[in-house]
Write a protein that holds these residues in place. Structure first.
Motif, mmCIF file in Angstrom:
data_model
loop_
_atom_site.group_PDB
_atom_site.id
_atom_site.type_symbol
_atom_site.label_atom_id
_atom_site.label_comp_id
_atom_site.label_asym_id
_atom_site.label_seq_id
_atom_site.Cartn_x
_atom_site.Cartn_y
_atom_site.Cartn_z
ATOM 1 N N THR A 64 0.833 -1.217 0.000
ATOM 2 C CA THR A 64 0.000 0.000 0.000
ATOM 3 C C THR A 64 0.860 1.255 0.000
ATOM 4 O O THR A 64 0.581 2.217 -0.715
ATOM 5 C CB THR A 64 -0.918 0.014 1.239
ATOM 6 N N LEU A 65 1.926 1.244 0.804
ATOM 7 C CA LEU A 65 2.799 2.406 0.894
ATOM 8 C C LEU A 65 3.601 2.614 -0.386
ATOM 9 O O LEU A 65 3.787 3.742 -0.828
ATOM 10 C CB LEU A 65 3.757 2.233 2.077
ATOM 11 N N LYS A 66 4.079 1.521 -0.988
ATOM 12 C CA LYS A 66 4.952 1.568 -2.161
ATOM 13 C C LYS A 66 6.171 2.455 -1.896
ATOM 14 O O LYS A 66 6.332 3.522 -2.501
ATOM 15 C CB LYS A 66 4.186 2.039 -3.406
ATOM 16 N N PRO A 67 7.046 2.021 -1.000
ATOM 17 C CA PRO A 67 8.222 2.827 -0.677
ATOM 18 C C PRO A 67 9.103 3.046 -1.901
ATOM 19 O O PRO A 67 9.301 2.134 -2.706
ATOM 20 C CB PRO A 67 8.949 1.980 0.382
ATOM 21 N N ASN A 68 9.610 4.258 -2.049
ATOM 22 C CA ASN A 68 10.502 4.554 -3.175
ATOM 23 C C ASN A 68 11.749 5.312 -2.739
ATOM 24 O O ASN A 68 12.468 5.862 -3.563
ATOM 25 C CB ASN A 68 9.757 5.319 -4.272
ATOM 26 N N LYS A 69 11.965 5.372 -1.412
ATOM 27 C CA LYS A 69 13.183 5.976 -0.884
ATOM 28 C C LYS A 69 13.488 5.338 0.468
ATOM 29 O O LYS A 69 12.595 4.796 1.138
ATOM 30 C CB LYS A 69 13.041 7.498 -0.757
#
Length: 220
Positions: free
Chosen positions: A45-50
């Motif tokens: 859900t968060l879809k971390p990209n950093k």
């Protein structure tokens, strides 16, 4: 050895697209701290990209702050929904989309609003965590009075004190969370870039672990 490559984990890039794609897919079996079904759902859900997203996720997925995860995710995907207890606190809370995630943020806010020396701010953080009522009552008055003297409205100072007092019961140390997040990232990087080798190694370790005696596991 299989690919005839030497890997220096302390030199891998922290912006590897394959790694963040893996984390965002929730395919985190075998990834440190991110293996549970609940954590996989949150990662998808968060879809971390950093890297800072992983650090915050490690800190938030605890019994106390877990209720803040939806607000954190909403702030990441819809910046217009981010709110700050006071606009002047944006520099301290922007990285975490307007919510307190780390103990260090308490220190910064108390230091900024009420001009506490950082050493005293840390003592206050510990007092809040240990629920030392007498010390809390004394510092509540001091925080509000000094914040007002520094230009804040009393109602604003009281509101922020309430956030601080509630948060410090479960706030995570950022350095601790970042250390966990680094191992999570490294294991995710290995799985994303060397899936066969990583999973073979993981299964070998799990197999050896199950065959160990209790004393051997403790020693290991």
């Amino acid at each position: 050895k299989y690919k005839k490559q030497e890997i220096q984990l302390d030199q891998i890039p922290l912006d590897d697209s394959k790694t963040f794609e893996l984390l965002s897919s929730g395919d985190t079996t075998g990834v440190f701290q991110l293996e549970s079904a609940g954590m996989r759902r949150v990662a998808k859900t968060l879809k971390p990209n950093k890297f800072s997203d992983i650090t915050a996720l490690v800190a938030l997925y605890r019994p106390g702050p877990m209720d803040l995860i939806p607000q954190f995710i909403e702030g990441k995907h819809n910046p217009d929904t981010i709110t700050y207890p006071d606009p002047t606190l944006k520099p301290f809370l922007e990285e975490t989309y307007g919510i307190m995630v780390y103990q260090e943020q308490i220190l910064e806010i108390v230091h900024h609003m009420a001009k506490y020396p950082l050493g005293e701010a840390d003592m206050l953080r510990r007092a809040i965590g240990k629920k030392k009522k007498k010390l809390l009552d004394e510092n509540k008055s001091r925080f509000i009075e000094q914040s007002v003297a520094n230009g804040y409205k009393k109602a604003t100072a009281e509101k922020i004190w309430g956030f601080i007092e509630a948060f410090a019961n479960y706030g995570f140390n950022k350095a601790h969370a970042a250390s966990y997040a680094m191992i999570a990232y490294e294991t995710a990087w290995l799985k994303a870039n060397y899936p066969i080798e990583y999973m073979a190694a993981l299964m070998s370790i799990e197999s050896n672990s199950h065959s160990m005696s209790r004393d051997e596991k403790i020693a290991f």
